[in-house]
Design an enzyme around this catalytic site. Structure first.
Site, short mmCIF file in Angstrom:
data_model
loop_
_atom_site.label_atom_id
_atom_site.label_comp_id
_atom_site.label_asym_id
_atom_site.label_seq_id
_atom_site.Cartn_x
_atom_site.Cartn_y
_atom_site.Cartn_z
CE LYS A 284 0.58 1.60 3.52
NZ LYS A 284 1.83 2.14 4.18
CG ASP B 261 3.30 5.54 5.03
OD1 ASP B 261 3.88 4.76 4.26
OD2 ASP B 261 3.31 5.40 6.26
N1 LIG Z 1 2.15 -3.03 5.43
C1 LIG Z 1 2.84 -2.34 6.32
O1 LIG Z 1 2.67 -2.46 7.52
C2 LIG Z 1 3.85 -1.40 5.86
C3 LIG Z 1 3.92 -1.07 4.54
N2 LIG Z 1 4.86 -0.22 4.09
C4 LIG Z 1 4.87 0.09 2.66
O2 LIG Z 1 5.97 -0.59 2.08
C5 LIG Z 1 6.61 0.21 1.11
C6 LIG Z 1 8.09 0.35 1.45
O3 LIG Z 1 8.22 0.92 2.73
P1 LIG Z 1 9.53 0.64 3.64
O4 LIG Z 1 9.92 -0.76 3.55
O5 LIG Z 1 9.24 1.23 4.96
O6 LIG Z 1 10.58 1.54 2.88
P2 LIG Z 1 12.16 1.44 2.93
O7 LIG Z 1 12.65 2.77 2.56
O8 LIG Z 1 12.61 0.82 4.18
O9 LIG Z 1 12.47 0.42 1.75
C7 LIG Z 1 12.13 0.68 0.43
C8 LIG Z 1 13.03 -0.14 -0.48
O10 LIG Z 1 12.64 0.13 -1.82
C9 LIG Z 1 13.77 0.06 -2.67
N3 LIG Z 1 13.84 1.26 -3.49
C10 LIG Z 1 13.88 1.27 -4.83
N4 LIG Z 1 13.99 2.50 -5.31
C11 LIG Z 1 14.04 3.33 -4.25
C12 LIG Z 1 14.16 4.73 -4.10
N5 LIG Z 1 14.28 5.55 -5.16
N6 LIG Z 1 14.18 5.23 -2.86
C13 LIG Z 1 14.07 4.43 -1.80
N7 LIG Z 1 13.94 3.09 -1.88
C14 LIG Z 1 13.95 2.53 -3.09
C15 LIG Z 1 15.00 -0.11 -1.79
O11 LIG Z 1 15.32 -1.49 -1.81
P3 LIG Z 1 16.48 -2.07 -2.77
O12 LIG Z 1 17.63 -1.12 -2.64
O13 LIG Z 1 16.76 -3.39 -2.20
O14 LIG Z 1 15.95 -2.12 -4.15
C16 LIG Z 1 14.49 0.23 -0.40
O15 LIG Z 1 15.18 -0.47 0.58
C17 LIG Z 1 5.81 1.50 1.04
O16 LIG Z 1 4.86 1.36 0.03
C18 LIG Z 1 5.09 1.57 2.37
O17 LIG Z 1 3.88 2.25 2.34
C19 LIG Z 1 5.81 0.30 4.92
C20 LIG Z 1 5.81 0.01 6.25
C21 LIG Z 1 4.79 -0.82 6.85
O1 LIG Z 2 1.99 0.72 6.53
C1 LIG Z 2 2.46 1.28 7.50
O2 LIG Z 2 2.12 0.87 8.74
C2 LIG Z 2 2.96 1.11 9.81
C3 LIG Z 2 3.53 2.49 9.77
O3 LIG Z 2 4.42 2.70 10.82
C4 LIG Z 2 4.23 2.70 8.45
O4 LIG Z 2 4.73 4.02 8.34
C5 LIG Z 2 3.27 2.47 7.33
O5 LIG Z 2 3.95 2.51 6.10
#
Ligand SMILES: NC(=O)C1=CN([C@@H]2O[C@H](COP(=O)(O)OP(=O)(O)OC[C@H]3O[C@@H](n4cnc5c(N)ncnc54)[C@H](OP(=O)(O)O)[C@@H]3O)[C@@H](O)[C@H]2O)C=CC1
Ligand SMILES: O=C1OC[C@@H](O)[C@H](O)[C@H]1O
Length: 384
Positions: A109, A191
């Site tokens: 998401k 987010d």
């Molecule tokens: N379901 C949930 O509870 C959660 C969902 N999310 C969702 O997950 C997704 C990722 O979030 P999160 O894991 O926290 O993010 P992070 O920043 O920790 O990780 C994102 C990863 O995406 C890759 N990436 C590719 N291009 C880019 C760029 N230009 N900038 C940054 N990262 C890039 C990198 O991996 P690599 O270098 O290996 O390619 C990076 O490590 C979002 O959509 C967020 O909304 C986030 C947190 C909780």
């Molecule tokens: O999906 C999410 O759930 C937990 C939050 O802390 C995070 O920012 C968000 O991406």
């Protein structure tokens, strides 16, 4: 025999780690006898070494392949389903890459940056006969399933108002961080607000039979913006729906207040104690769901007081088997859908993801929140 889903992990950030840890938990611990999960490959856009480090750090069994590009991952014949775990800005390009290569997709998401992108992904999945789902994991919690079922059974009568808040109170993000960076489609709405909208939609929309679901008849909203980046720090939405259950009052509507913020906190002491982040209010009582809205630990049903009879409040916990995070329930759903040849999940249908994206489009429009052209674009492929 249990169906084994073979996963390819696209990106190695925070949530990819959490998701994979859940995938590796024994599915029997949560009563899922019919599906198992294997991570067969991991890709990092940064380097192959980073993918290898991810595999080692989490101790993924079975010697999965490590790739230094997403392109190699989606072309691995030993992968059935791609989990897209990149920032919002990249979902459209990455999910499309996987679908074009013939893989099923679970995409984090918010699904995409806008509804136009979501519609193209859905059309592509349909055309290619592939499964596609927005990873709104909270919908697959036993707690969510139970709450929806109680509403459908009429436990709290006609639901006329829902308030849902998902606010984390972490305002000090570096301007380059994905939470507030416009280039990565940052901001509270996409987010965190997606979860407030999830609660609004799964109670006031999803509880109706698909043919009776109606998009909101009105949306009003306000936003406060980040002083440096201009991403939304706080967004509040007032949403009107036609009634959820047959009403003898023809013009009656249901109201929702969906809130999200990076500056104030739904749970200021982070204790997860009895603080409802969601209140679902009906003519016969109320269901309260304690926050955080994305991972609620419990809910309670409060019947409306009748005469002098004392009210009996029922409080129900949502345990997390094997000390998991709770992402395994959505993974099980994906595995079952793929096993059964379904293209979409009933719990988070394509149509509902698109309606919610349309609400977010409208809220952004009302408040002048525009992302850079490159990431709003439906062009493919674009190097971001
Ligand atoms: N379901 C949930 O509870 C959660 C969902 N999310 C969702 O997950 C997704 C990722 O979030 P999160 O894991 O926290 O993010 P992070 O920043 O920790 O990780 C994102 C990863 O995406 C890759 N990436 C590719 N291009 C880019 C760029 N230009 N900038 C940054 N990262 C890039 C990198 O991996 P690599 O270098 O290996 O390619 C990076 O490590 C979002 O959509 C967020 O909304 C986030 C947190 C909780
Ligand atoms: O999906 C999410 O759930 C937990 C939050 O802390 C995070 O920012 C968000 O991406």
């Amino acid at each position: 025999m249990a169906y084994n889903a073979k996963w390819g992990i696209l990106a190695t950030g925070g949530i990819a780690k959490t998701f994979v840890k859940d995938l590796l938990k024994d599915s029997k611990a949560r009563g899922a006898e019919d599906v198992t999960h294997t991570v067969t490959a991991v890709a990092s856009s940064s380097s192959k070494a980073r993918a290898e480090q991810f595999i080692t750090e989490i101790n993924i069994p079975g010697n999965p392949a490590a790739y230094g590009s997403y392109h190699e991952l989606v072309n691995d014949p030993n992968v059935d389903i791609i989990y897209v775990a990149t920032p919002h800005s990249h979902h459209y390009q990455n999910a499309r890459l996987a679908l074009e290569a013939g893989k099923h997709v679970l995409c984090e998401k918010a699904f995409t940056v806008n509804a136009a992108q979501a519609k193209i992904l859905v059309d592509l999945a349909r055309k290619k006969n592939l499964f596609l789902m927005e990873a709104v994991w909270t919908r697959y919690f036993p707690l969510s399933v139970e709450v929806r079922s109680l509403i459908q059974k009429g436990e709290i009568g006609e639901v006329l108002r829902v308030t849902a808040d998902n606010s984390t109170g972490d305002p000090d993000w570096d301007p380059s961080h994905r939470m507030v960076n416009l280039d990565l489609a940052g901001g509270a709405l996409l987010d965190l607000g997606i979860y407030s909208l999830t609660w609004v939609f799964q109670t006031l929309y999803h509880t109706l039979p698909p043919s009776q679901r109606k998009a909101p008849s009105s949306i009003a909203s306000t936003m406060a913006k980040h002083a440096v980046t201009g991403a939304d720090e706080s967004t509040t939405m007032l949403i009107t729906f036609p009634t959820t259950t047959p009403s003898n009052l023809p013009n009656r509507t249901s109201h929702a207040v969906a809130m999200t913020s990076l500056t104030v906190d739904s749970n200021p002491d982070k204790e997860n104690s009895a603080r409802p982040a969601i209140r679902i209010q009906g003519t016969k009582g109320e269901i309260q769901v304690d926050g955080p809205a994305f991972r609620p630990p419990r809910y309670r049903v409060i019947p409306k007081k009748q005469g002098d009879t004392p009210v009996k409040i029922r409080e129900i916990e949502n345990p997390f088997p094997a000390n998991g995070h709770g992402m395994y329930w959505e993974a099980d759903e994906v595995a079952r859908c793929v096993r059964d040849g379904k293209l979409e999940s009933e719990g988070m249908s394509w149509e509902e993801s698109i309606v919610i994206m349309e609400v977010m489009d409208e809220v952004r429009k009302q408040n002048g929140l525009v992302y850079p052209e490159k990431i709003e674009s439906t062009e493919y492929p674009i190097k971001l």
